[in-house]
Write an enzyme that holds these catalytic residues in place. Structure first.
Site, PDB file in Angstrom:
ATOM      1  N   GLY A 264       0.820  -1.212   0.000  1.00  0.00           N
ATOM      2  CA  GLY A 264       0.000   0.000   0.000  1.00  0.00           C
ATOM      3  C   GLY A 264       0.853   1.261   0.000  1.00  0.00           C
ATOM      4  CB  ALA A 265       2.100   3.481   1.720  1.00  0.00           C
ATOM      5  CG  ASN A 268      11.069   4.592   1.027  1.00  0.00           C
ATOM      6  OD1 ASN A 268      11.547   3.493   1.228  1.00  0.00           O
ATOM      7  ND2 ASN A 268      10.090   4.812   0.159  1.00  0.00           N
ATOM      8  CG  HIS A 300       0.717   2.636   8.579  1.00  0.00           C
ATOM      9  ND1 HIS A 300       0.273   1.581   9.336  1.00  0.00           N
ATOM     10  CD2 HIS A 300       1.903   2.241   8.063  1.00  0.00           C
ATOM     11  CE1 HIS A 300       1.152   0.591   9.289  1.00  0.00           C
ATOM     12  NE2 HIS A 300       2.157   0.969   8.502  1.00  0.00           N
ATOM     13  CD  GLU A 301       3.387   3.696   5.123  1.00  0.00           C
ATOM     14  OE1 GLU A 301       4.517   3.539   5.609  1.00  0.00           O
ATOM     15  OE2 GLU A 301       2.601   2.737   4.907  1.00  0.00           O
ATOM     16  CG  HIS A 304       6.276   3.209   9.695  1.00  0.00           C
ATOM     17  ND1 HIS A 304       6.397   2.340  10.740  1.00  0.00           N
ATOM     18  CD2 HIS A 304       5.470   2.592   8.788  1.00  0.00           C
ATOM     19  CE1 HIS A 304       5.693   1.244  10.485  1.00  0.00           C
ATOM     20  NE2 HIS A 304       5.117   1.370   9.293  1.00  0.00           N
ATOM     21  CD  GLU A 323       4.960  -2.208   9.103  1.00  0.00           C
ATOM     22  OE1 GLU A 323       3.988  -1.422   9.150  1.00  0.00           O
ATOM     23  OE2 GLU A 323       5.980  -1.973   8.422  1.00  0.00           O
TER      24      GLU A 323
HETATM   25  N1  BES Z   1       6.674  -0.807   5.821  1.00  0.00           N
HETATM   26  C1  BES Z   1       5.424  -1.198   5.301  1.00  0.00           C
HETATM   27  C2  BES Z   1       5.515  -1.846   3.959  1.00  0.00           C
HETATM   28  C3  BES Z   1       6.425  -3.052   3.933  1.00  0.00           C
HETATM   29  C4  BES Z   1       6.466  -3.944   4.990  1.00  0.00           C
HETATM   30  C5  BES Z   1       7.221  -3.274   2.846  1.00  0.00           C
HETATM   31  C6  BES Z   1       7.339  -5.037   4.957  1.00  0.00           C
HETATM   32  C7  BES Z   1       8.072  -4.361   2.792  1.00  0.00           C
HETATM   33  C8  BES Z   1       8.140  -5.248   3.855  1.00  0.00           C
HETATM   34  C9  BES Z   1       4.446  -0.029   5.254  1.00  0.00           C
HETATM   35  O1  BES Z   1       4.610   0.868   6.311  1.00  0.00           O
HETATM   36  C10 BES Z   1       3.071  -0.589   5.423  1.00  0.00           C
HETATM   37  O2  BES Z   1       2.802  -1.124   6.460  1.00  0.00           O
HETATM   38  N2  BES Z   1       2.217  -0.484   4.438  1.00  0.00           N
HETATM   39  C11 BES Z   1       0.872  -1.012   4.500  1.00  0.00           C
HETATM   40  C12 BES Z   1      -0.157   0.075   4.501  1.00  0.00           C
HETATM   41  C13 BES Z   1      -0.646   0.382   5.874  1.00  0.00           C
HETATM   42  C14 BES Z   1      -1.615   1.525   5.872  1.00  0.00           C
HETATM   43  C15 BES Z   1      -1.244  -0.785   6.593  1.00  0.00           C
HETATM   44  C16 BES Z   1       0.645  -1.845   3.268  1.00  0.00           C
HETATM   45  O3  BES Z   1       1.432  -1.691   2.337  1.00  0.00           O
HETATM   46  O4  BES Z   1      -0.293  -2.628   3.246  1.00  0.00           O
HETATM   47 ZN    ZN Z   2       3.910   0.083   8.150  1.00  0.00          ZN
END
Ligand code: BES
Ligand code: ZN
Length: 847
Positions: A264-265, A268, A300-301, A304, A323
């Protein structure tokens, strides 16, 4: 035994990375100089590197310069092993200079391209996704979260491109058709957080209260869709500055919408990347649900940037800490900024519901799970890590109170900033701020899989309580010898008393009322069993409107799950649900709708539907009539959210009026009339389901011409609802065509599985195309969705077929998902065996 960490031998503190990127051939040449210290005396240095063609390695040690060192590669371990000219002592500081080249890969990881179109013009954008272990595909490094260093990046590429990275641009040099962009040194950070984006981008900007330069970038055609993200992101950043008590650590923050994105995102540091549908909002074409989603993802991002980037987990087995926390605090921030959205009630029907459903499988796993190799991370990118994680943090927040929680959190961030920490470190800080036994309290919730079911009975001056692990499948339950005991924080609606159940069976001295609902606001991560007689009493509480929305959503969730688990009869539950006809809150209806959909899926056949449909229509009539198809001026947030849920149920239960209305709106839409984005999905789906080739053609050409990712997805949901075999075949032929973006295929496949008329065909397709699916999605996050989508079957015959097909396949990254899916299918089959007849016979009254 945890596997070896390279940072225990050589620890970098600075990287200088120069990349020269040819956007035509997608060839990259690189020069990376790594400065670091030997942690032990050594004759060689091991670095991570994957797919890098190394040309030369030099060493600078003190005043001496050694040219052309020898090296070996270990491709199995993604390692580059460099021979040093002699044995160097511990703490020796050296600079290793590696010259190499690489080819951009198409896997949505490492450095990867997005191909997209503006009108008929083909475009290319290049970006990175380095979490969890893909930095090694861009530059040699110690690719471990605890190996924090500073980075100087410079990128040479064609002129005319916007080039972004984590920090501000320090300088630009141009030479012929090329331009070199130099970025300021990053703070000390983990390799997985480095990022860059190269493309034709536009942006809008603002400066936050703390003076941070905040921008939202998108491809030039999307630039009018970034305003909500800019506005919300700015507010969220200000909010976290206050809440965390540490100002945002960088001078700038960019958020970029990327056309092809695996998750989803991605957070970085200073350059957050998003899937388009998680960042862009179109004033005429976006739904309210999307608006909420965008706000949540941004929150969320941005969380982080502190929790994850400033303080990072020491190793991947604490991924949940990053997470789970971000998944909790995203709701916390959005609830603060948009108080009338009622986010905590929605948390119950979103995170809490998915987590507690998955955690009821025998094949679940503890939140804390050893991860020896980062390749295993894709397996824990799941509801347990994210959503059980966020749910138990919510429980902890309620247990500690918000003041002590925040104080401990701030202390933790301060103590470990620019450094790494573990789950225990967080508990320690929270313990100090609260004087509560946090480590002990949280142990069972993080280290043990599953959660308790509370059974209870009322005595004269007490309530007798028991706990046991709740396992959904009666078959698995009978096999289980699990004797886990959790510390369960209990409380009751209408009293201030609380009680922590710490044994398998205990008596709570409290004068019980007649009407009892446990677990105020459903903050506790456990289920409570209410038998038929207790449900009757609950009816009263409901009628008196004594329960909050999260309580009602939680109650429906607890009660309905008892039918799936075989503790209650399905028809008793269907009967109980009728008390919710005047319910107006979407989280409650989401739970009702989830249960009726499960019943439909698991118990349903054509004979069953004949009676189930009129039952369903009776359930929703009141709300259907209240809401209608047209948005009212100034209607509540909840009414706008609820409408699509109710209309979708009306269509599913084949209310003729609803179907005709949808068809009518579809015709108007196809003639160019505007259509409310909140109900579009239903209009498309209903018209496709009850239409034919002309609806397919209309939707298909709309899909081809559409640029908004969100709308594309709705159209896909429409198309995959067809029932005619010819149309289903046409759709299957689209699946591996360039018409569907790589990132979007799973939602098409999911739609085809959800539709009982195409289920079998898409399963055949999946088997025939498995090699291609593996090649395209293997190793990434998306592949597990192909497996999860199979959970729509409910016969033992199917579990055998699926098992058989996957018997000889490579299951890296999908093994647990497959086991969970098979378990789900089996338990659905068992539920059918158990309750089909009795439910059908009860349903006969509906004609
Ligand atoms: N850091 C994650 C994405 C990630 C995790 C990439 C593990 C590679 C390995 C990011 O912060 C994230 O959690 N994204 C979520 C969206 C969020 C709103 C729940 C996603 O991509 O589903
Ligand atoms: Zn995350």
């Amino acid at each position: 035994m945890p596997s070896e960490r390279l940072a225990d031998f050589f620890l970098p503190y600075h990287y200088q990375i120069k990349l020269d990127i040819n956007l035509k051939t997608l060839d990259v040449t690189g020069q990376t100089n790594i400065t670091g210290n030997l942690q032990k005396p050594a004759k060689s240095v091991r670095l991570h590197a994957r797919g890098l063609m190394v040309k030369q390695i030099d060493l600078i040690y003190g005043a001496s310069h050694h040219h052309e060192l020898k090296w070996k590669t270990n491709s199995e371990a993604s390692e580059l092993i460099i021979d040093l000219p002699e044995k160097f002592p511990q703490n020796a500081s050296m600079e290793i200079a590696v010259t190499y080249s690489l080819k951009v890969t198409e896997t949505m990881e490492g450095i990867y391209p997005s191909y997209y179109k503006i009108g008929s013009k083909k475009k290319l954008l290049l970006s990175t996704q380095l979490e969890s272990h893909h930095a090694r595909e861009a530059f040699p490094c110690i690719d471990e979260p605890a190996a924090k260093a500073t980075f100087d990046l410079s990128i040479t590429t064609s002129k005319g491109q916007t080039v972004l990275s984590n920090t501000l641009v320090k300088g630009e040099q141009s030479e012929g058709t090329k331009k070199t962009t130099l970025f300021e040194t990053t703070p000390k950070m983990s390799t997985y957080l480095l990022a860059f984006v190269i493309g034709e981008l536009g942006y809008k900007e603002k400066t936050t209260k703390n003076g941070v330069k905040f921008r939202v970038y998108a491809t030039t055609n999307n630039i009018n869709r970034v305003d909500f993200a800019l506005e919300t992101g700015g507010k969220v950043l200000d909010f976290y500055n206050k809440y965390f008590g540490i100002p945002y650590p960088l001078k700038k923050c960019d958020m970029v919408a990327i056309p092809e994105f695996a998750s989803g995102a991605m957070e970085n540091w200073g350059l957050i990347t998003y899937r388009e549908s998680a960042l862009l909002l179109d004033s005429k074409n976006s739904s309210l649900f999307t608006k909420q989603w965008v706000a949540l993802v941004i929150a969320h991002e941005l969380a982080h940037q502190w929790f994850g980037n400033l303080v990072t987990m020491a190793w991947w087995d604490d991924l949940w800490l990053n997470e789970g926390f971000a998944s909790w605090v995203e709701f916390f921030a959005v609830a603060e900024l948009f108080p009338n959205w009622n986010m905590w009630a929605q948390f119950v029907s979103e995170d809490y519901h998915s987590a507690i459903t998955d955690d009821a499988l025998a094949n679940t796993h503890p939140i804390l799970q050893p991860v020896n190799d980062p390749r295993e991370i894709n397996e824990i990118f799941d509801n347990i890590t994210y959503r059980k994680g966020s749910s138990i943090i919510r429980m902890l927040h309620a247990y500690m109170g918000k003041k002590a929680f925040r104080k401990g959190l701030q202390n933790y961030l301060k103590k470990y900033q620019y450094n790494n920490a573990t789950t225990n470190d967080l508990w320690q800080s929270l313990e100090e701020s609260s004087d509560l036994p946090i480590t002990k309290f949280m142990k069972a919730w993080t280290k043990q899989k599953g959660f308790p079911l509370i059974k209870w009975s009322q005595k004269k001056a007490s309530i007798l309580l028991t706990q046991e692990r709740f396992i959904l499948s009666p078959h698995e339950r009978a096999l289980s010898k699990d004797k886990t005991v959790w510390p369960v924080p209990l409380n009751l609606i209408g009293t201030k008393n609380h009680f922590t159940l710490t044994k398998r069976s205990e008596s709570w001295k409290i004068k019980p009322k007649k009407q009892i609902k446990f677990n105020i606001d459903q903050t506790g991560f456990y289920r409570v069993h209410y038998e038929a007689s207790k449900l009757k009493n609950l009816n009263l509480l409901l009628r008196e409107k004594a329960l909050s929305v999260p309580d009602r959503a939680g109650l429906v969730n607890d009660v309905t799950e008892m039918a799936r688990a075989g503790y209650s009869k399905t028809h008793e539950i269907l009967d109980f649900l009728l008390v919710f006809q005047d319910e107006t809150a979407p989280p409650v209806w989401d739970m009702i709708s989830a249960f009726t959909a499960n019943t439909w899926l698991s118990l349903g056949d054509e004979k069953f539907y004949v009676h189930f449909k009129p039952y369903g229509r009776e359930l929703i009539t009141l709300q259907y009539n209240r809401l209608g198809w047209k948005k009212k001026t100034n209607e509540s947030h909840f009414d706008t959210l609820l409408r699509p849920t109710i209309l979708a149920m009306a269509v599913k239960f084949e209310d003729d009026k609803a179907i005709n209305k949808a068809k009518d709106l579809f015709i108007k839409w196809s003639n160019g009339k505007s259509l409310d984005p909140d109900i579009r999905r239903i209009v498309y789906a209903a018209s496709m389901r009850h239409g034919g080739i002309s609806e397919f053609n209309l939707l298909h050409s709309a899909h081809k011409n559409e640029e908004l990712a969100e709308e594309k997805r709705r159209i896909a949901a429409g198309i995959t609802n067809a029932i005619q075999p010819e149309i289903i075949n046409k759709t299957l032929n689209l699946l591996n065509s360039s018409e569907i973006r790589q990132q979007d295929l799973v939602s098409w496949v999911f739609g085809l599985y959800a539709n009982r008329f195409s289920r079998e065909k898409v399963w055949q397709w999946q088997q025939n195309n498995w090699e291609w699916i593996e090649k395209t999605y293997g190793g990434g996050h998306l592949i597990s969705y192909f497996i999860q989508s199979l959970a729509v079957f409910s016969s033992e015959q199917k579990t055998r077929e699926i098992k058989n097909f996957y018997k000889n396949k490579d299951l890296t990254g999908i093994k647990r998902t497959l086991d969970q899916t098979l378990e789900t299918i089996e338990l659905q089959a068992a539920w059918r065996k158990q309750d089909y007849r009795s439910t059908l016979s009860w349903l006969q009254q509906y004609k």
